[in-house]
Design a protein around this motif. Structure first.
Motif, mmCIF file in Angstrom:
data_model
loop_
_atom_site.group_PDB
_atom_site.id
_atom_site.type_symbol
_atom_site.label_atom_id
_atom_site.label_comp_id
_atom_site.label_asym_id
_atom_site.label_seq_id
_atom_site.Cartn_x
_atom_site.Cartn_y
_atom_site.Cartn_z
ATOM 1 N N ALA A 57 -24.580 1.931 -20.464
ATOM 2 C CA ALA A 57 -23.106 2.392 -21.323
ATOM 3 C C ALA A 57 -21.909 1.604 -20.375
ATOM 4 N N SER A 61 -20.489 0.019 -24.813
ATOM 5 C CA SER A 61 -20.894 1.317 -25.496
ATOM 6 C C SER A 61 -20.649 2.715 -24.587
ATOM 7 N N SER A 62 -19.692 2.485 -23.694
ATOM 8 C CA SER A 62 -18.962 3.592 -23.289
ATOM 9 C C SER A 62 -17.487 3.744 -23.761
ATOM 10 N N ARG A 63 -16.960 2.532 -24.527
ATOM 11 C CA ARG A 63 -15.542 2.512 -24.602
ATOM 12 C C ARG A 63 -15.298 2.249 -26.229
ATOM 13 N N LYS A 66 -15.770 6.071 -30.566
ATOM 14 C CA LYS A 66 -16.789 7.122 -30.624
ATOM 15 C C LYS A 66 -17.086 7.790 -32.001
ATOM 16 N N ASP A 172 -20.460 11.126 -28.327
ATOM 17 C CA ASP A 172 -20.033 10.814 -27.140
ATOM 18 C C ASP A 172 -21.008 9.363 -26.680
ATOM 19 N N ASP A 173 -20.400 8.360 -26.930
ATOM 20 C CA ASP A 173 -21.140 7.045 -26.949
ATOM 21 C C ASP A 173 -21.722 6.878 -25.560
ATOM 22 N N ALA A 174 -21.296 7.088 -24.387
ATOM 23 C CA ALA A 174 -21.896 6.825 -23.164
ATOM 24 C C ALA A 174 -23.193 7.936 -22.949
ATOM 25 N N ARG A 175 -22.822 9.162 -23.223
ATOM 26 C CA ARG A 175 -24.101 9.957 -23.191
ATOM 27 C C ARG A 175 -25.098 9.732 -24.046
ATOM 28 N N THR A 177 -26.065 6.711 -25.105
ATOM 29 C CA THR A 177 -26.650 5.550 -24.572
ATOM 30 C C THR A 177 -27.493 5.909 -23.522
ATOM 31 N N ARG A 491 -18.618 8.098 -17.245
ATOM 32 C CA ARG A 491 -19.765 8.263 -18.249
ATOM 33 C C ARG A 491 -20.453 9.373 -18.431
ATOM 34 N N ARG A 494 -16.335 12.827 -19.084
ATOM 35 C CA ARG A 494 -15.542 11.945 -19.617
ATOM 36 C C ARG A 494 -14.237 12.398 -19.020
#
Length: 567
Positions: A57, A61-63, A66, A172-175, A177, A491, A494
């Motif tokens: 991510a 995918s982490s940015r 959300k 939480d997009d990063a977690r 992924t 990531r 946060r």
């Protein structure tokens, strides 16, 4: 079920297996779609390799904003199929796939006109409530002006005549992924980060694998595969050129900037969504913070580290202050993050008008690309990509089952949530801490509690980032594939966007915690911290620059781990 720890030893073993075997599918790109495709293929019984040039991510995918949402604004564009598809996925994520990572969020939608707007938007929200899987959340309700102000005392009364309250969901997009990649590994996929594709293998005209540079070990390996899927987002055109494949589609990057401010600076009991002349304004609850976004402007500069300029920040402050009673100032900003949306190019002059629907193409035999789309529909994109890639494998490949496969941590989550007080008593942690861990790790909480049992100092908060425990940094390196300080601060946690100092104080302690797991020397540990501090300094300098070009120049001055181009 005990998880497979994605520590350094697992990464080395995975790369060795990638070099030794031929796989059914090689997936390039460790964003949400690539990780989702790895899980999709592995859960069909296929042998799978997944490589990512940076970290899970690390790109778009982490940015994101959300949000897990149906795309309310797409109703106005009459994109009913896209909205229905996204709402179905939202329901699956909330109720089955990842209930520990995805949760409901109420939103206010302010109205500026008394009659026609309430009827027009109200009809759209009613449709939103009744389309595919939407009944997973409470239905919308109309609010008078006074009722809306009770929900949002911090809103400017002159900015609305009433409101509609509706529900969407948040992640939480990063977690998420990273959890997808770990789940793919649980199903047998071989996965590795810091593994950059530098070329493709061919047998005649057919793509038969890729040459991959292990950036940590500074070595190259060849990964042979019957099919290659590229889920590389805004780097799609670069990867296609690397493969010497014809351009069937072109991807444009659209920059989305978000601000993070303290929760007490805006008096709201729900999130808020409103239109601007160029995009959509979101005020989204995020723990002790609000996320404010977003911009939607074309970006053709550094895609590894897109930069926010002073103009971006001023734009967001201007538009959010138009709906607030007490205006925000630059001093209220705790964090800033920037993402690039991969938009399939078209004839529209403005990126905001380009379609968010995804496209799957096969520009060369054995090679499949998937691009476009949005975070919420990652699973459909992954399924479509795998379907296209394996269509002519010759053997009977089972259909996708990822609508039934839970993400790591979802198993027994509801029961564990009900047992949180007992878990708190057993572990000696505050119940609020246990709830925090449950909504980040789900049933994997037991693995963190075991680490705490072995070392009680890991139950203490991280210095300079009191929302997180020391055990979370350790677990990030031992189980979640974090290889560098920035992986943990950006990531796995946060901290980088949630703390006013952007993680500067936490960096030293995090580095000391993960150094033994990653085998760092004192010199390496010091270099990791210095590199992170340099990145923070460059980001802040970029945010003081007037425009994109100047901001990009300032951000490029930061020390980087590797000169990553694609993959």
């Amino acid at each position: 079920m005990q998880s497979i720890p994605l520590g350094p030893a697992h990464r080395l073993a995975a790369l060795q297996q990638m070099a030794d075997e031929e796989f059914d599918v090689l997936i390039v790109g460790g964003g949400v779609v690539g990780a989702g495709a790895a899980l999709d293929a592995a859960s069909r019984g296929l042998s799978v390799a997944l490589v990512e040039a940076r970290d899970w991510a690390a790109g778009t995918s982490s940015r994101s904003s959300k949000l897990i949402h149906g795309g309310l604004r797409y109703l106005e564009q009459r994109d009913f199929g896209l909205v229905r598809e996204a709402l179905t996925e939202r329901s699956l994520l909330l109720n089955r796939i990842a209930p520990h990572l995805v949760r409901p969020v109420p939103f206010l939608l302010p109205l500026r006109h008394r009659v026609w707007e309430r009827a027009y938007i109200g009809a759209g929200v009613l449709l939103y409530d009744t389309m595919g899987g939407a009944r997973a959340l409470p239905r919308h309700r109309h609010l008078t002006k006074s009722a809306a102000l009770r929900q949002g005392p911090g809103l400017n009364p002159d900015a609305m005549v009433g409101a509609i309250q509706y529900y969407d969901a948040q992640v939480d997009d990063a977690r998420f992924t990273m959890a997808l990649a770990r789940t793919a590994a649980q199903h047998g996929a071989q996965v590795a980060t810091r593994a950059r594709v530098t070329g493709f293998l061919r047998d005649g005209g057919r793509v038969t694998g890729a040459v991959v540079h292990d950036l940590e070990g500074d070595r190259s390996i060849e990964i042979r595969a019957r099919r290659v899927i590229c889920a590389t987002g805004v780097w799609t055109d670069d990867v296609r050129e690397l493969a010497n494949a014809p351009a069937t589609v072109t991807v444009r990057a659209s920059k989305g900037v978000h601000l993070v401010v303290p929760r007490d600076r805006i008096e709201l009991k729900a999130g808020l969504i409103a239109r601007t002349e160029k995009s959509v304004l979101f005020i989204i609850p995020w723990g002790r913070h609000w996320l404010i976004g977003t911009t939607d402007t074309a970006w053709d500069l550094d895609r590894n580290h897109p930069a926010a300029s002073r103009a971006d920040i001023e734009y967001l402050l201007e538009h959010v202050n138009a709906v607030l009673n007490v205006p925000l100032t630059p001093d209220d900003i705790e964090g800033v993050y920037v993402g690039l949306r991969p938009l399939v190019s078209g004839t529209a002059d403005e990126t905001a008008k380009l379609s968010r629907e995804h496209i799957v193409t096969s520009p060369a035999p054995g090679l499949t690309f998937v691009t476009g789309g949005k975070f919420t529909t990652y699973r459909v994109m992954a399924k479509d990509a795998v379907d296209a890639a394996v269509a002519d494998l010759g053997a009977d490949v089972p259909a996708s089952v990822t609508d039934q496969v839970t993400v790591l941590g979802a198993e027994r989550f509801a029961a564990l949530r009900n047992e949180r007080r007992r878990l708190a008593q057993r572990s000696g942690l505050n119940p609020a801490r246990v709830e925090h861990l449950l909504y980040r790790y789900g049933s994997c909480i037991h693995e963190l509690l075991e680490l705490i049992d072995a070392d009680r100092t890991l139950a203490e908060p991280i210095a300079g980032a009191s929302d997180y425990l020391r055990v979370e940094a350790v677990y990030a390196a031992s189980h979640e594939g974090a290889l560098h300080v920035e992986d943990v601060l950006n990531r796995r946690t946060r901290i980088a966007i949630e703390e006013t100092d952007r993680g500067i104080e936490a960096a030293c302690e995090v580095a000391d915690l993960i150094a033994p797991i990653l085998g760092w020397t004192p010199q390496t540990t010091h270099q990791e911290v210095e590199r992170y501090l340099g990145q923070v300094q460059a980001e802040r300098e970029a945010e003081s620059r007037s425009d994109d070009s100047a901001a990009d120049e300032a951000r490029r001055a930061a020390p980087d781990l590797f000169d990553v181009v694609v993959g």
